[in-house]
Design an enzyme around this catalytic site. Structure first.
Site, PDB file in Angstrom:
ATOM      1  N   ARG A  82      -4.193  10.163   4.490  1.00  0.00           N
ATOM      2  CA  ARG A  82      -3.260  11.163   4.928  1.00  0.00           C
ATOM      3  C   ARG A  82      -1.811  10.816   3.365  1.00  0.00           C
ATOM      4  NH1 ARG A  82       0.604  14.284   8.486  1.00  0.00           N
ATOM      5  NH2 ARG A  82       2.901  12.679   7.843  1.00  0.00           N
ATOM      6  N   ARG A  87      -0.214  13.628  13.062  1.00  0.00           N
ATOM      7  CA  ARG A  87       0.397  13.696  12.114  1.00  0.00           C
ATOM      8  C   ARG A  87       0.525  14.904  11.945  1.00  0.00           C
ATOM      9  NH1 ARG A  87      -1.547   8.768  10.332  1.00  0.00           N
ATOM     10  NH2 ARG A  87       1.178   8.444   9.303  1.00  0.00           N
ATOM     11  N   PRO A  88       2.520  16.346  12.462  1.00  0.00           N
ATOM     12  CA  PRO A  88       2.268  17.730  11.668  1.00  0.00           C
ATOM     13  C   PRO A  88       2.765  16.779  10.503  1.00  0.00           C
ATOM     14  CG  PRO A  88       4.285  16.403  13.014  1.00  0.00           C
ATOM     15  CD  PRO A  88       2.887  15.450  13.039  1.00  0.00           C
ATOM     16  N   ILE A  89       2.817  18.321   9.459  1.00  0.00           N
ATOM     17  CA  ILE A  89       4.136  18.263   8.377  1.00  0.00           C
ATOM     18  C   ILE A  89       4.901  19.312   7.967  1.00  0.00           C
ATOM     19  CG2 ILE A  89       2.096  17.392   6.761  1.00  0.00           C
ATOM     20  CD1 ILE A  89       1.618  19.814   5.777  1.00  0.00           C
ATOM     21  N   ASP A  90       5.988  19.597   9.292  1.00  0.00           N
ATOM     22  CA  ASP A  90       6.561  20.650   9.317  1.00  0.00           C
ATOM     23  C   ASP A  90       7.599  20.840   8.620  1.00  0.00           C
ATOM     24  OD1 ASP A  90       6.888  18.837  11.419  1.00  0.00           O
ATOM     25  OD2 ASP A  90       8.570  19.920  12.374  1.00  0.00           O
ATOM     26  N   LYS A 126       1.029  -1.178   0.112  1.00  0.00           N
ATOM     27  CA  LYS A 126       0.626   0.000   0.288  1.00  0.00           C
ATOM     28  C   LYS A 126       0.748   1.456   0.258  1.00  0.00           C
ATOM     29  CE  LYS A 126      -1.310   1.370   4.051  1.00  0.00           C
ATOM     30  NZ  LYS A 126      -1.424   3.059   4.294  1.00  0.00           N
ATOM     31  N   ASN A 127       1.745   1.013   0.582  1.00  0.00           N
ATOM     32  CA  ASN A 127       2.447   2.781   0.792  1.00  0.00           C
ATOM     33  C   ASN A 127       3.728   2.884  -0.006  1.00  0.00           C
ATOM     34  OD1 ASN A 127       1.322   3.467   3.457  1.00  0.00           O
ATOM     35  ND2 ASN A 127       2.715   2.778   4.736  1.00  0.00           N
ATOM     36  N   ASP A 151       4.036  -0.205  11.950  1.00  0.00           N
ATOM     37  CA  ASP A 151       3.623  -0.268  11.445  1.00  0.00           C
ATOM     38  C   ASP A 151       2.769  -1.861  11.962  1.00  0.00           C
ATOM     39  OD1 ASP A 151       2.611   1.153   8.552  1.00  0.00           O
ATOM     40  OD2 ASP A 151       2.393   1.542  10.150  1.00  0.00           O
ATOM     41  N   ILE A 185       7.611   6.507  17.520  1.00  0.00           N
ATOM     42  CA  ILE A 185       7.759   7.002  16.082  1.00  0.00           C
ATOM     43  C   ILE A 185       5.808   7.445  16.872  1.00  0.00           C
ATOM     44  CG2 ILE A 185       6.928   6.556  13.550  1.00  0.00           C
ATOM     45  CD1 ILE A 185       8.628   4.494  13.472  1.00  0.00           C
ATOM     46  N   ARG A 205      -8.936  -0.419   4.364  1.00  0.00           N
ATOM     47  CA  ARG A 205      -8.091   0.257   3.782  1.00  0.00           C
ATOM     48  C   ARG A 205      -6.563  -0.509   3.870  1.00  0.00           C
ATOM     49  NH1 ARG A 205      -6.058   4.580   7.496  1.00  0.00           N
ATOM     50  NH2 ARG A 205      -4.697   4.901   5.919  1.00  0.00           N
ATOM     51  N   CYS A 236      -4.902  11.859  13.153  1.00  0.00           N
ATOM     52  CA  CYS A 236      -5.774  10.639  13.203  1.00  0.00           C
ATOM     53  C   CYS A 236      -5.429  10.167  14.905  1.00  0.00           C
ATOM     54  CB  CYS A 236      -5.853   9.749  11.783  1.00  0.00           C
ATOM     55  SG  CYS A 236      -3.585   9.303  12.638  1.00  0.00           S
TER      56      CYS A 236
HETATM   57  C1  EPZ Z   1       4.155   6.919   7.069  1.00  0.00           C
HETATM   58  O1  EPZ Z   1       3.703   7.198   8.095  1.00  0.00           O
HETATM   59  C2  EPZ Z   1       3.343   5.225   6.833  1.00  0.00           C
HETATM   60  N1  EPZ Z   1       2.044   6.063   5.624  1.00  0.00           N
HETATM   61  C3  EPZ Z   1       3.045   5.198   8.338  1.00  0.00           C
HETATM   62  O2  EPZ Z   1       1.704   4.454   7.597  1.00  0.00           O
HETATM   63  C4  EPZ Z   1       4.072   4.802   8.904  1.00  0.00           C
HETATM   64  O3  EPZ Z   1       3.777   4.064  10.261  1.00  0.00           O
HETATM   65  C5  EPZ Z   1       5.002   6.076   9.368  1.00  0.00           C
HETATM   66  O4  EPZ Z   1       5.617   5.963   8.117  1.00  0.00           O
HETATM   67  C6  EPZ Z   1       6.189   5.119   9.831  1.00  0.00           C
HETATM   68  O5  EPZ Z   1       7.019   4.093   9.546  1.00  0.00           O
HETATM   69  C7  EPZ Z   1       2.640   6.166   4.711  1.00  0.00           C
HETATM   70  O6  EPZ Z   1       3.826   5.717   4.618  1.00  0.00           O
HETATM   71  C8  EPZ Z   1       1.321   6.623   3.672  1.00  0.00           C
HETATM   72  P1  EPZ Z   1       6.191  10.094   9.693  1.00  0.00           P
HETATM   73  P2  EPZ Z   1       4.178   9.105   7.706  1.00  0.00           P
HETATM   74  O7  EPZ Z   1       6.008  11.537   8.566  1.00  0.00           O
HETATM   75  O8  EPZ Z   1       5.226   8.919   7.264  1.00  0.00           O
HETATM   76  C9  EPZ Z   1       6.396  13.144  12.906  1.00  0.00           C
HETATM   77  C10 EPZ Z   1       0.151   2.822   7.716  1.00  0.00           C
HETATM   78  O9  EPZ Z   1      -0.670   2.128   8.711  1.00  0.00           O
HETATM   79  N2  EPZ Z   1       6.296  13.863  12.062  1.00  0.00           N
HETATM   80  O10 EPZ Z   1       7.130   9.045   9.569  1.00  0.00           O
HETATM   81  O11 EPZ Z   1       3.268  10.161   8.027  1.00  0.00           O
HETATM   82  C11 EPZ Z   1       5.265  12.024  13.056  1.00  0.00           C
HETATM   83  O12 EPZ Z   1       4.717  13.428  14.137  1.00  0.00           O
HETATM   84  C12 EPZ Z   1       0.144   3.763   7.693  1.00  0.00           C
HETATM   85  O13 EPZ Z   1       0.072   2.158   6.102  1.00  0.00           O
HETATM   86  C13 EPZ Z   1       7.121  15.010  12.574  1.00  0.00           C
HETATM   87  O14 EPZ Z   1       7.307  15.915  12.984  1.00  0.00           O
HETATM   88  O15 EPZ Z   1       4.759   9.013   9.340  1.00  0.00           O
HETATM   89  C14 EPZ Z   1       6.034  10.954  13.812  1.00  0.00           C
HETATM   90  O16 EPZ Z   1       6.181  11.103  15.039  1.00  0.00           O
HETATM   91  C15 EPZ Z   1       0.082   4.976   9.615  1.00  0.00           C
HETATM   92  N3  EPZ Z   1       7.091  16.182  11.097  1.00  0.00           N
HETATM   93  C16 EPZ Z   1       7.368  10.887  12.980  1.00  0.00           C
HETATM   94  O17 EPZ Z   1       7.716  11.630  12.563  1.00  0.00           O
HETATM   95  C17 EPZ Z   1       6.751  15.749   9.812  1.00  0.00           C
HETATM   96  O18 EPZ Z   1       7.176  17.071   9.082  1.00  0.00           O
HETATM   97  C18 EPZ Z   1       6.953   9.457  12.002  1.00  0.00           C
HETATM   98  O19 EPZ Z   1       6.249  10.484  10.855  1.00  0.00           O
HETATM   99  C19 EPZ Z   1       6.941  14.781  10.339  1.00  0.00           C
HETATM  100  C20 EPZ Z   1       6.583  13.937  10.436  1.00  0.00           C
END
Ligand code: EPZ
Length: 423
Positions: free
Chosen positions: A95, A124-127, A25-26, A310, A332, A402, A119
């Site tokens: 997301r 789920r920030p994007i900073d 999926k991812n 995951d 995480i 999903r 969620c």
């Molecule tokens: C991806 O999410 C996956 N989703 C998630 O899978 C997976 O759990 C996650 O990576 C971690 O491996 C997809 O690929 C669609 P992150 P993502 O950005 O990218 C912090 C599933 O079930 N962070 O790696 O959103 C955040 O808060 C899903 O398939 C910031 O601080 O995760 C978190 O603590 C669930 N600032 C950590 O980093 C940012 O700008 C990891 O988030 C971005 C993230």
């Protein structure tokens, strides 16, 4: 049960026979976003038939791309023209819509995408995504629920993707997709090195991108002026494979799991070295048997290549069957434990702490009515239902749709007593 459909599981069956892992999926969600980076046609294979995937393709159609499904798992995208705006309605469906930011910015020089909501995993920030785009010359603005990026001159830069909880996966994917068409060299340090990111980079290379360091945490990308169409086959879903592996240890009887890549799951499999007599890896499959002497464990979910977050909910179910006290921590998503409340309705006796849970096993689980809070929590509750005494009713099972294609049918094919009930 208060939703239109739910899943009923009668626990106690041993699962025997062949089960095939689907495409990732991812990885697929990132490949779909990357197909916007060229005006030419891309063909994507081994794409799982999931609601998240269908939603991503419908977003591409709403952006003006031509999307054609050639087979259940094969799609073609021709993004001759692409808009710049992903609506709130579209963006809020998943997301991964945030992964479109980089592709749209690279393609159009501008992008407007609805902010992804929080969620059940927590914030789920994007900073980190936005900080990187700014380093590449983009101007970031917020208006209501939208973030907009404009970059008249998207250029290479040297930056880190490290966040307070490790590298960001979709953040890395986003900036890779922007960098392949940016002017000059981009060095992405502390990049997420998950296998799904490698799939994205290999696809972009086939499209004509120049990327060094694939699979490592430092990516060097020399921007090109344009990319051409390409064909690519997504890797298999390592999280689904890991979920089935745990299912085998819980209730397998020569359960053969096809398309598992053990190199994608090293940080997960490292925890099961003591159970080697219960599984046997050959080529791209593994045969797993129920283990009746599970030992307690200290599991720490962390960025790849360590234990995947995951698979954190699913391994907690295994820990309820171990003889002794286990601890499962998630570095995480420290809030990713809502599922524990549901497992406790089944007698799991899990104690929630700050960022981790404590499990005093073994516990005999009993069937109950439970709510699914997110995709992987749903998988964990399915595993619990398969070993529980009596019947378990899972509400909001659309979450599982999903990420797991036809999961009831596939589980039934190996002997599970599981049915979807349309209320
Ligand atoms: C991806 O999410 C996956 N989703 C998630 O899978 C997976 O759990 C996650 O990576 C971690 O491996 C997809 O690929 C669609 P992150 P993502 O950005 O990218 C912090 C599933 O079930 N962070 O790696 O959103 C955040 O808060 C899903 O398939 C910031 O601080 O995760 C978190 O603590 C669930 N600032 C950590 O980093 C940012 O700008 C990891 O988030 C971005 C993230």
């Amino acid at each position: 049960m208060n939703s239109t459909s739910y899943t009923k599981i009668k626990g106690g069956n041993l699962l025997e026979g062949n089960i095939d892992v689907s495409g990732s999926k991812n990885a697929s969600l990132q490949l779909i976003a990357a197909s916007l980076l060229t005006r030419e046609t891309c063909q994507l294979g081994n794409i799982p038939h999931l609601t998240d995937v269908l939603n991503m393709f419908s977003i591409l159609k709403n952006l003006g791309a031509q999307v054609e499904q050639l087979d259940r798992h094969v799609w073609q995208v021709s993004a001759l023209r692409v808009g710049e705006r992903v609506s709130q309605e579209d963006g809020s469906k998943l997301r991964a819509s945030i992964c479109l930011l980089g592709a749209l910015l690279a393609r159009n020089g501008s992008a407007v995408v609805a902010l992804p909501g929080g969620c059940n995993l927590g914030e789920r920030p994007i900073d980190l995504h936005l900080r990187a785009f700014e380093k590449m010359g983009a101007e970031v603005n917020f208006s209501g629920d939208y973030v907009s990026l404009t970059a008249k001159d998207l250029h290479g830069a040297d930056f880190s993707m490290m966040g307070p909880r490790g590298a960001t996966v979709t953040g890395t994917a986003n900036v890779v997709m922007a960098a392949v068409l940016a002017k000059g060299e981009t060095i992405i340090r502390d990049a997420a090195c998950d296998p799904e990111i490698s799939d994205l980079c290999h696809f972009l290379e086939k499209m004509g991108a120049s990327i060094d360091g694939i699979g490592t945490s430092t990516l060097r990308i020399n921007g090109v002026t344009s990319l051409h169409g390409a064909e690519f086959t997504a890797q298999y879903d390592r999280i689904e494979a890991g979920t089935f592996f745990l299912m085998g240890l819980l209730c397998g009887k020569n359960l053969k799991i096809n398309h598992i890549n053990k190199y994608h799951l090293q940080g997960f499999l490292d925890y099961f070295g003591a159970y080697k007599k219960y599984f046997d890896f050959q080529d791209d499959f593994v045969v797993v048997n129920r283990c009746d002497s599970l030992m307690p464990a200290n599991i720490v979910a962390a960025p790849h290549p360590l234990f995947p977050t995951d698979l954190q909910p699913q391994v907690t179910v295994l820990c309820t069957q171990a003889k002794g006290n286990s601890l499962v921590q998630d570095k995480i998503f420290p809030a990713r434990f809502l599922y524990a409340d549901e497992l406790n309705k089944m007698g799991a006796g899990i104690v929630k702490r700050d960022g981790f849970v404590e499990i005093a096993g073994p516990k005999s689980l009993r069937g109950a009515s439970v709510q699914i809070t997110d995709l992987r929590a749903g998988a964990a509750l399915v595993l619990a239902g398969l070993i529980a005494e009596g019947e378990t009713f899972l509400d909001k099972v659309i979450h599982v749709d999903r990420g797991y294609e036809n999961f009831e049918e596939r589980l039934r094919s190996v002997g599970a007593d599981i049915t979807r009930v349309i209320a």
